[in-house]
Design a protein around this motif. Structure first.
Motif, PDB file in Angstrom:
ATOM      1  N   LEU A  38       1.233  -1.095  -0.076  1.00 50.23           N
ATOM      2  CA  LEU A  38       0.418   0.302  -0.114  1.00 50.23           C
ATOM      3  C   LEU A  38       1.449   1.078   0.051  1.00 50.23           C
ATOM      4  N   VAL A  39       1.720   1.245   1.112  1.00 51.60           N
ATOM      5  CA  VAL A  39       2.936   2.308   1.022  1.00 51.60           C
ATOM      6  C   VAL A  39       3.621   2.615  -0.669  1.00 51.60           C
ATOM      7  N   PHE A  40       3.842   1.492  -1.027  1.00 51.15           N
ATOM      8  CA  PHE A  40       4.527   1.235  -1.792  1.00 51.15           C
ATOM      9  C   PHE A  40       3.418   2.259  -3.497  1.00 51.15           C
ATOM     10  N   PHE A  41       2.237   2.065  -3.362  1.00 47.09           N
ATOM     11  CA  PHE A  41       1.593   2.193  -4.286  1.00 47.09           C
ATOM     12  C   PHE A  41       1.733   3.902  -4.164  1.00 47.09           C
ATOM     13  N   PHE A  42       1.387   4.267  -2.610  1.00 41.16           N
ATOM     14  CA  PHE A  42       1.626   5.820  -2.475  1.00 41.16           C
ATOM     15  C   PHE A  42       2.832   6.386  -3.272  1.00 41.16           C
ATOM     16  N   LEU A  59       8.801   5.979   5.025  1.00 39.53           N
ATOM     17  CA  LEU A  59       7.913   4.570   5.507  1.00 39.53           C
ATOM     18  C   LEU A  59       8.259   3.102   5.371  1.00 39.53           C
ATOM     19  N   GLU A  60       8.525   3.495   3.655  1.00 43.52           N
ATOM     20  CA  GLU A  60       8.943   1.630   3.146  1.00 43.52           C
ATOM     21  C   GLU A  60      10.277   0.907   3.581  1.00 43.52           C
ATOM     22  N   LEU A  61      11.304   2.340   4.265  1.00 41.21           N
ATOM     23  CA  LEU A  61      12.850   1.393   4.247  1.00 41.21           C
ATOM     24  C   LEU A  61      12.296   1.450   6.836  1.00 41.21           C
TER      25      LEU A  61
END
Length: 180
Positions: A38-42, A59-61
């Motif tokens: 979800l964060v990757f799509f954002f 946030l991904e890290l």
């Protein structure tokens, strides 16, 4: 020949590790993976906006580094909570060994297949030195483990006692009891 032998060892390691992973563990890991996606799509949607893009990258890290600790926390506190009562838990004084006698109560709604007790000796630290504390955390001494391969049903208690042989360290130790 050496590459084939290493590949066979890796295959055996993955197969033995996958036998311990059950549906609840996979579900928890899947939830962390869904948040990551979800964060990757954002990140892909807002790639032109530098502030939002950098926030998503950070946030991904964080999600990547927190996932193992988060899965362990959810497993220990929500899926498989236990209550442990210690009757006797100390190293022997005159011989090499560690004696334990404890009662494990399953507080979850899931059956636990096995429990593993890990005792890690700590170095002497009379001045409470940060360097020795970090050394104990990052480069621990030998860890001693015992496995209780007895299923524990929900709301059931099991008494577990035993001796860990060849424990030759002093009174300072840390212990972890994991059930799954």
């Amino acid at each position: 020949m050496d590459i084939a032998h290493n590949f066979l060892g890796l295959k055996t390691l993955i197969a033995s590790a996958s036998m311990h992973i059950k549906t609840p563990e996979m579900a928890v890991f899947g939830l962390f993976f869904l948040v990551f996606v979800l964060v990757f799509f954002f990140l892909l949607i807002f790639w032109r906006y530098r502030l939002v893009f950098m926030l998503c990258v950070m946030l991904e890290l964080c999600i990547v580094f927190i996932t193992p600790f988060g899965v362990a926390f959810v497993m220990r506190h929500f899926l498989y909570p236990i209550k442990v009562s210690y009757t006797h838990f100390a190293p022997f004084v005159y011989t090499s060994g560690f004696s334990f006698d404890l009662t494990i109560r399953n507080l979850s709604k899931l059956e636990m297949k096995e429990c593993m007790l890990t005792i890690t000796p700590l170095r002497e630290n009379p001045k409470q030195s940060l360097l020795i504390t970090l050394q104990d955390t990052l480069l621990p001494l030998n860890a001693y483990t015992q496995v209780l391969a007895q299923p524990i049903k929900p709301k059931q208690s099991v008494r577990w006692s035993g001796i860990i042989d060849n424990y030759r360290y002093g009174e300072r130790y840390s212990s972890v009891l994991d059930c799954h």
